[in-house]
Design a protein around this motif. Structure first.
Motif, PDB file in Angstrom:
ATOM      1  N   ARG A  46       0.704  -1.074  -0.253  1.00 52.18           N
ATOM      2  CA  ARG A  46       0.154   0.251   0.330  1.00 52.18           C
ATOM      3  C   ARG A  46       1.092   1.187   0.102  1.00 52.18           C
ATOM      4  NH1 ARG A  46      -3.981  -2.159   4.624  1.00 52.18           N
ATOM      5  NH2 ARG A  46      -5.150  -3.727   3.529  1.00 52.18           N
ATOM      6  N   PHE A  47       2.140   1.106   0.767  1.00 47.43           N
ATOM      7  CA  PHE A  47       3.325   2.330  -0.042  1.00 47.43           C
ATOM      8  C   PHE A  47       3.972   2.830  -0.890  1.00 47.43           C
ATOM      9  CE2 PHE A  47       6.758   3.639   0.741  1.00 47.43           C
ATOM     10  CZ  PHE A  47       7.089   5.350   2.021  1.00 47.43           C
ATOM     11  N   LYS A  48       3.788   1.724  -0.953  1.00 47.42           N
ATOM     12  CA  LYS A  48       4.188   1.326  -2.887  1.00 47.42           C
ATOM     13  C   LYS A  48       3.341   2.517  -3.848  1.00 47.42           C
ATOM     14  CE  LYS A  48       6.887  -1.312  -6.704  1.00 47.42           C
ATOM     15  NZ  LYS A  48       6.547  -0.512  -7.081  1.00 47.42           N
ATOM     16  N   ARG A  49       2.015   1.820  -3.560  1.00 43.43           N
ATOM     17  CA  ARG A  49       0.630   2.603  -4.372  1.00 43.43           C
ATOM     18  C   ARG A  49       0.560   4.295  -4.140  1.00 43.43           C
ATOM     19  NH1 ARG A  49      -4.558   0.720  -2.669  1.00 43.43           N
ATOM     20  NH2 ARG A  49      -5.369   2.056  -4.943  1.00 43.43           N
ATOM     21  N   LEU A  50       1.389   4.451  -2.974  1.00 44.43           N
ATOM     22  CA  LEU A  50       1.108   5.784  -2.803  1.00 44.43           C
ATOM     23  C   LEU A  50       2.666   6.696  -3.047  1.00 44.43           C
ATOM     24  CD1 LEU A  50       0.144   6.048   1.025  1.00 44.43           C
ATOM     25  CD2 LEU A  50      -0.685   6.967  -0.609  1.00 44.43           C
ATOM     26  N   THR A  51       3.479   5.785  -3.264  1.00 44.05           N
ATOM     27  CA  THR A  51       4.301   6.204  -3.728  1.00 44.05           C
ATOM     28  C   THR A  51       4.512   6.794  -5.214  1.00 44.05           C
ATOM     29  OG1 THR A  51       5.526   3.884  -3.757  1.00 44.05           O
ATOM     30  CG2 THR A  51       6.279   5.972  -2.153  1.00 44.05           C
ATOM     31  N   ASP A  52       4.322   5.332  -5.820  1.00 42.63           N
ATOM     32  CA  ASP A  52       4.082   4.793  -7.336  1.00 42.63           C
ATOM     33  C   ASP A  52       2.788   6.610  -8.123  1.00 42.63           C
ATOM     34  OD1 ASP A  52       5.960   2.813  -7.798  1.00 42.63           O
ATOM     35  OD2 ASP A  52       4.229   1.960  -7.781  1.00 42.63           O
ATOM     36  N   GLY A  53       2.107   6.739  -6.749  1.00 46.18           N
ATOM     37  CA  GLY A  53       1.172   7.459  -7.170  1.00 46.18           C
ATOM     38  C   GLY A  53       1.424   8.890  -7.285  1.00 46.18           C
ATOM     39  N   ILE A  54       2.088   9.525  -6.118  1.00 43.98           N
ATOM     40  CA  ILE A  54       3.055  10.314  -6.549  1.00 43.98           C
ATOM     41  C   ILE A  54       4.172  10.805  -6.899  1.00 43.98           C
ATOM     42  CG2 ILE A  54       4.980  12.284  -5.603  1.00 43.98           C
ATOM     43  CD1 ILE A  54       3.373  10.950  -2.516  1.00 43.98           C
ATOM     44  N   GLN A  55       5.330   9.499  -8.051  1.00 42.73           N
ATOM     45  CA  GLN A  55       5.892   9.475  -8.901  1.00 42.73           C
ATOM     46  C   GLN A  55       4.913   9.746 -10.319  1.00 42.73           C
ATOM     47  OE1 GLN A  55       9.087   9.933  -8.520  1.00 42.73           O
ATOM     48  NE2 GLN A  55       9.279  10.617  -6.396  1.00 42.73           N
ATOM     49  N   PHE A  56       3.830   9.560 -10.351  1.00 46.81           N
ATOM     50  CA  PHE A  56       3.399   9.040 -12.233  1.00 46.81           C
ATOM     51  C   PHE A  56       2.640  10.664 -11.710  1.00 46.81           C
ATOM     52  CE2 PHE A  56      -0.958   9.444 -13.820  1.00 46.81           C
ATOM     53  CZ  PHE A  56      -0.348   9.205 -14.911  1.00 46.81           C
ATOM     54  N   SER A  57       2.468  11.529 -10.778  1.00 48.49           N
ATOM     55  CA  SER A  57       1.582  13.353 -10.714  1.00 48.49           C
ATOM     56  C   SER A  57       2.636  13.773 -11.414  1.00 48.49           C
ATOM     57  CB  SER A  57       1.210  13.324  -9.465  1.00 48.49           C
ATOM     58  OG  SER A  57      -0.207  12.552  -9.039  1.00 48.49           O
ATOM     59  N   LEU A  58       3.598  13.472 -10.600  1.00 47.49           N
ATOM     60  CA  LEU A  58       5.260  14.678 -11.040  1.00 47.49           C
ATOM     61  C   LEU A  58       5.638  14.310 -12.770  1.00 47.49           C
ATOM     62  CD1 LEU A  58       7.788  13.510  -8.014  1.00 47.49           C
ATOM     63  CD2 LEU A  58       6.746  15.491  -8.408  1.00 47.49           C
ATOM     64  N   ARG A  59       5.254  13.414 -13.068  1.00 49.65           N
ATOM     65  CA  ARG A  59       5.693  12.874 -14.151  1.00 49.65           C
ATOM     66  C   ARG A  59       4.378  13.548 -15.486  1.00 49.65           C
ATOM     67  NH1 ARG A  59       7.074   8.064 -12.472  1.00 49.65           N
ATOM     68  NH2 ARG A  59       5.437   6.949 -13.458  1.00 49.65           N
ATOM     69  N   PHE A  60       3.184  13.285 -14.832  1.00 50.74           N
ATOM     70  CA  PHE A  60       2.017  14.004 -15.883  1.00 50.74           C
ATOM     71  C   PHE A  60       1.762  15.031 -15.825  1.00 50.74           C
ATOM     72  CE2 PHE A  60      -3.277  14.596 -15.702  1.00 50.74           C
ATOM     73  CZ  PHE A  60      -2.997  13.310 -17.069  1.00 50.74           C
ATOM     74  N   ILE A  61       1.619  16.080 -14.535  1.00 57.75           N
ATOM     75  CA  ILE A  61       2.239  17.253 -15.110  1.00 57.75           C
ATOM     76  C   ILE A  61       2.744  17.859 -15.724  1.00 57.75           C
ATOM     77  CG2 ILE A  61       3.758  18.326 -12.902  1.00 57.75           C
ATOM     78  CD1 ILE A  61      -0.078  18.814 -13.637  1.00 57.75           C
ATOM     79  N   LEU A  62       3.929  16.973 -16.113  1.00 60.16           N
ATOM     80  CA  LEU A  62       4.772  17.923 -17.191  1.00 60.16           C
ATOM     81  C   LEU A  62       3.754  17.853 -18.284  1.00 60.16           C
ATOM     82  CD1 LEU A  62       8.249  16.320 -16.196  1.00 60.16           C
ATOM     83  CD2 LEU A  62       7.451  18.087 -15.557  1.00 60.16           C
ATOM     84  N   SER A  63       3.240  17.150 -19.014  1.00 66.57           N
ATOM     85  CA  SER A  63       2.295  17.350 -20.115  1.00 66.57           C
ATOM     86  C   SER A  63       1.398  18.409 -20.421  1.00 66.57           C
ATOM     87  CB  SER A  63       1.534  15.800 -20.269  1.00 66.57           C
ATOM     88  OG  SER A  63       1.469  15.699 -19.118  1.00 66.57           O
ATOM     89  N   TYR A  64       1.212  18.707 -18.848  1.00 66.64           N
ATOM     90  CA  TYR A  64       0.088  19.784 -19.101  1.00 66.64           C
ATOM     91  C   TYR A  64       0.583  21.373 -19.520  1.00 66.64           C
ATOM     92  CZ  TYR A  64      -2.837  23.384 -17.386  1.00 66.64           C
ATOM     93  OH  TYR A  64      -3.832  24.608 -16.875  1.00 66.64           O
ATOM     94  N   GLN A  65       2.476  21.333 -19.642  1.00 69.02           N
ATOM     95  CA  GLN A  65       2.583  22.825 -20.014  1.00 69.02           C
ATOM     96  C   GLN A  65       2.871  22.174 -22.068  1.00 69.02           C
ATOM     97  OE1 GLN A  65       3.101  25.305 -18.034  1.00 69.02           O
ATOM     98  NE2 GLN A  65       2.700  23.805 -16.042  1.00 69.02           N
ATOM     99  N   LEU A  66       3.002  20.933 -21.806  1.00 66.02           N
ATOM    100  CA  LEU A  66       3.189  21.161 -23.550  1.00 66.02           C
ATOM    101  C   LEU A  66       1.371  21.898 -24.072  1.00 66.02           C
ATOM    102  CD1 LEU A  66       5.056  17.806 -23.438  1.00 66.02           C
ATOM    103  CD2 LEU A  66       5.918  20.387 -24.213  1.00 66.02           C
ATOM    104  N   VAL A  67       0.185  20.722 -23.145  1.00 63.21           N
ATOM    105  CA  VAL A  67      -0.940  20.976 -23.936  1.00 63.21           C
ATOM    106  C   VAL A  67      -1.178  22.060 -23.895  1.00 63.21           C
ATOM    107  CG1 VAL A  67      -3.335  20.900 -23.203  1.00 63.21           C
ATOM    108  CG2 VAL A  67      -1.747  18.887 -22.942  1.00 63.21           C
ATOM    109  N   LEU A  68      -0.556  23.031 -23.572  1.00 60.18           N
ATOM    110  CA  LEU A  68      -0.708  25.196 -22.889  1.00 60.18           C
ATOM    111  C   LEU A  68       0.248  25.512 -24.276  1.00 60.18           C
ATOM    112  CD1 LEU A  68      -0.242  26.326 -19.161  1.00 60.18           C
ATOM    113  CD2 LEU A  68      -2.483  25.746 -20.430  1.00 60.18           C
ATOM    114  N   VAL A  69       1.670  25.080 -24.778  1.00 59.07           N
ATOM    115  CA  VAL A  69       1.924  25.452 -25.821  1.00 59.07           C
ATOM    116  C   VAL A  69       1.354  25.148 -26.974  1.00 59.07           C
ATOM    117  CG1 VAL A  69       4.220  25.460 -27.018  1.00 59.07           C
ATOM    118  CG2 VAL A  69       4.184  25.559 -24.463  1.00 59.07           C
ATOM    119  N   GLY A  70       0.216  23.763 -26.790  1.00 59.47           N
ATOM    120  CA  GLY A  70      -0.383  23.481 -28.089  1.00 59.47           C
ATOM    121  C   GLY A  70      -1.563  24.343 -28.395  1.00 59.47           C
TER     122      GLY A  70
END
Length: 653
Positions: A46-70
């Motif tokens: 369960r703890f690993k699910r938390l860390t995986d979720g946080i790491q995914f959010s860190l990677r996923f939010i980077l795409s937001y700036q690309l969407v704005l530029v697009g």
């Protein structure tokens, strides 16, 4: 997750993921523990699910700036594509007319042969309407008032047979242009359906990035709280870019900051909601994980990271409250000062709240400082001496100043660094500061549309005029000051504004300009911009007078004395140029005129046929009720199959 299970691991997660200090000595416990057989405990998964979720959010939010530029690139392509199509349409139209029409030659003032520029409209009879008590369009009911129903085109027009030009595209365009009624009870003015769709799509993007691959279970509440914080800080640069007066978005898309203000406000509201959800999520983490382990709420809130975050939350919520229309209209000066202070304080607090936010905060802070300090305080302001005149109604002050025009800048500086001494264009505005009024006005800057004609090429000095209606605060102080002073030193920051309205009318075969009250500050330089561009086109291409641009100019005033803002001689000058000028009787005596009916009758009288393909450009600047009436009249014309485009130049903040 069991709230009593392994609280040290949750504390370690807070320390590593959020850079919070250890809460207890047990925080040094390892991330994972195994039983005596070497197998990981269920809580480790369960703890690993938390860390995986946080790491995914860190990677996923980077795409937001690309969407704005697009999205920025898409709107840039749409803008410049439309400008190219408009240029090509004008070229083809002029070429066709030039090849088919005769060339008219006359004598200039010095006796030389020259192209004769005739009246822009086909006759003077339609241009002779003045402020008379018997002014009544043919189908106008003098007792009708400006309400939500009466200002649509009259049923006589609706009864006409549907033209052949009617298509489903026309119906869709009409629906997008249509502006719904204000929200009942709170009387909240809504934008057009098209603008609402774009705003909803933008809010939908925020919802997607907030909830994508997020489990809303209590055990994963920390991941949700972390995601809301990431979406919040990722929007910080955009929030401050929308609010910046000096920005590159205008060059790319044609939309200046006041056009983007609705997105700035909606994004600010979404971010305040994200801050609330983040705070609630962290309180839930404390309640389900930390509180059972003996950490009280006070101790949790006094953690340095949490305390800084709480301060940032309060600052942004106060920004929202003081930005509400009810607050802004009643205490505008207070709104200006509080807005700047709270913005700066909130950015500093977010910077120290968490290291992951610092890149976003740095960009937002750079936008804020460059706009506020570099450009608005050192590059663009100009101080000039102005004459000050109080008008007949004793509640309107007119500032007039002679501005020396310098050689225009080129390149980037022409976009962001050019001040008022490099000239201005129709519909642009400046921020006015009058230090001599009072100490509090030294640092205040209030926006006013430039009400005088834009300077022409090679002009060394231009007359700048501002029409200021007295309300409370600054404008009221200026009106009182004008009673005893006829000269004053003023500081001008600008010009700012979009050329969308100017481009619309220049690209249209026929133009309609409607002003209500002090909206004349927009309409007056705008009509001259259209006249000058049309006259230049006639001189260059020798167009037949019957094919030249027809212009309707409507000015709705509240009091008869308001005519002194311009003077009857100025209106007569427009009529001499062939413009149809209508000034209905004052609304204080005769009620609001049926502006929609006026527009419809003018189009019928000037014989603008659907089959002719003549594009009609409409620009309105006035109170919300008038703006909505004109917009919806244009929607009705679109449903009839006419090629109509409308632009609302809303005044007021």
């Amino acid at each position: 997750m069991d709230p009593m299970a392994l609280p040290s691991e949750i504390q370690t997660l807070l320390r590593n993921a959020l850079q919070a200090p250890p809460i207890s000595s047990s925080a040094s416990a390892p991330f994972h523990s195994t039983d005596k057989d070497g197998h990981a405990h269920q809580d480790d998964k369960r703890f690993k699910r938390l860390t995986d979720g946080i790491q995914f959010s860190l990677r996923f939010i980077l795409s937001y700036q690309l969407v704005l530029v697009g999205l920025l690139l898409v709107f840039t392509a749409i803008h410049w594509g439309s400008r190219f199509r408009a240029w090509r349409r004008r070229r083809n139209t002029i070429k066709g007319r030039y090849e088919g029409d005769k060339i008219y030659i006359g004598k200039s003032a010095n006796g030389a042969e020259a192209v004769v520029t005739e009246s822009i409209s086909r006759g003077s009879s339609s241009s002779s309407s003045t402020l008379q008590e018997d002014f009544h369009p043919k189908r106008q009911d003098s007792e009708r008032t400006l309400d939500e129903q009466s200002l649509l085109l009259p049923k006589a027009s609706d009864a006409k047979a549907t033209p052949r030009g009617w298509t489903m595209t026309s119906k869709i365009r009409a629906w997008l242009v249509y502006q719904p009624r204000p929200i009942p009870i709170i009387n909240k003015t809504l934008p057009s359906n098209g603008t609402t769709l774009v705003v909803l799509a933008f809010i939908g993007l925020q919802i997607f990035y907030t909830f994508f691959k997020i489990s809303l279970s209590l055990s994963m509440i920390f991941v949700f709280a972390d995601r809301t914080s990431l979406v919040f800080v990722a929007n910080l640069p955009l929030l401050y870019l929308f609010a910046a007066k000096n920005q590159p978005i205008k060059l790319l898309t044609g939309y200046s900051y006041e056009s983007l203000n609705i997105f700035h406000r909606r994004l600010g509201e979404v971010m305040c909601l994200l801050a609330l959800l983040h705070s609630a999520g962290m309180i839930a983490v404390w309640y389900t994980v930390l509180q059972p382990s003996g950490i009280t709420l006070i101790k949790f809130l006094l953690i340095k990271m949490i305390l800084l975050g709480l301060g940032a939350f309060v600052a942004y919520e106060m920004l929202y409250i003081t930005s509400l229309g009810s607050f802004r209209q009643r205490w505008y000066e207070l709104f200006l000062g509080v807005h700047v202070v709270l913005q700066a304080a909130a950015l500093v607090l977010v910077w120290f709240h968490h290291r992951r936010s610092r890149w976003y905060v740095g960009v937002a802070l750079a936008i804020f400082l460059i706009d506020r300090l570099v450009y608005r305080m050192f590059v663009k302001p100009t101080t000039v001496q102005a004459s000050l005149e109080l008008q007949e109604d004793k509640r309107t002050a007119v500032l007039r100043a002679s501005v020396p025009i310098q050689e225009k800048h080129r390149g980037v500086k022409s976009v962001l660094g050019a001040g008022i001494t490099n000239g201005w264009k129709a519909t642009e505005h400046v921020f006015l500061t009058v230090p001599s009024l009072a100490r509090k006005h030294i640092i205040q800057a209030h926006p006013f549309t430039i009400a005088s004609k834009a300077p022409i090429a090679d002009e060394q000095e231009a007359n700048l005029e501002l029409i200021i209606r007295a309300q409370d605060g600054f404008s009221g102080d200026l009106a009182r000051y004008a009673k005893c002073h006829d000269k004053v030193a003023i500081r001008l920051d600008g010009p700012y504004g979009s050329q969308t309205a100017v481009e619309l009318l220049r690209d249209s075969e026929h133009a309609v300009i409607v002003a209500g009250g002090s909206g004349i500050a927009v309409a007056w330089p705008l009509v001259w911009s259209v006249i000058d561009s049309a006259a230049m086109q006639d001189l260059e291409h020798s167009l037949d007078p019957a094919s030249r641009k027809k212009i309707l100019y409507v000015w709705v005033i509240r009091e008869r004395s308001h005519l002194s803002w311009l003077g009857e001689h100025r209106l007569e000058e427009l009529r001499s140029r062939g413009v149809t000028v209508l000034t209905p009787p004052p609304t204080s005596d005769h009620g609001h005129p049926d502006v929609a009916n006026i527009i419809g009758e003018w189009i019928d009288d000037t014989d603008i046929k659907v089959s002719s393909g003549g594009k009609i450009g409409v620009v309105v600047s006035g109170p919300d009720g008038m703006n909505r009436a004109v917009r919806n009249a244009c929607a009705s014309l679109l449903r009839e199959g006419r090629d109509v485009s409308v632009e609302v130049e809303k005044f007021g903040w």
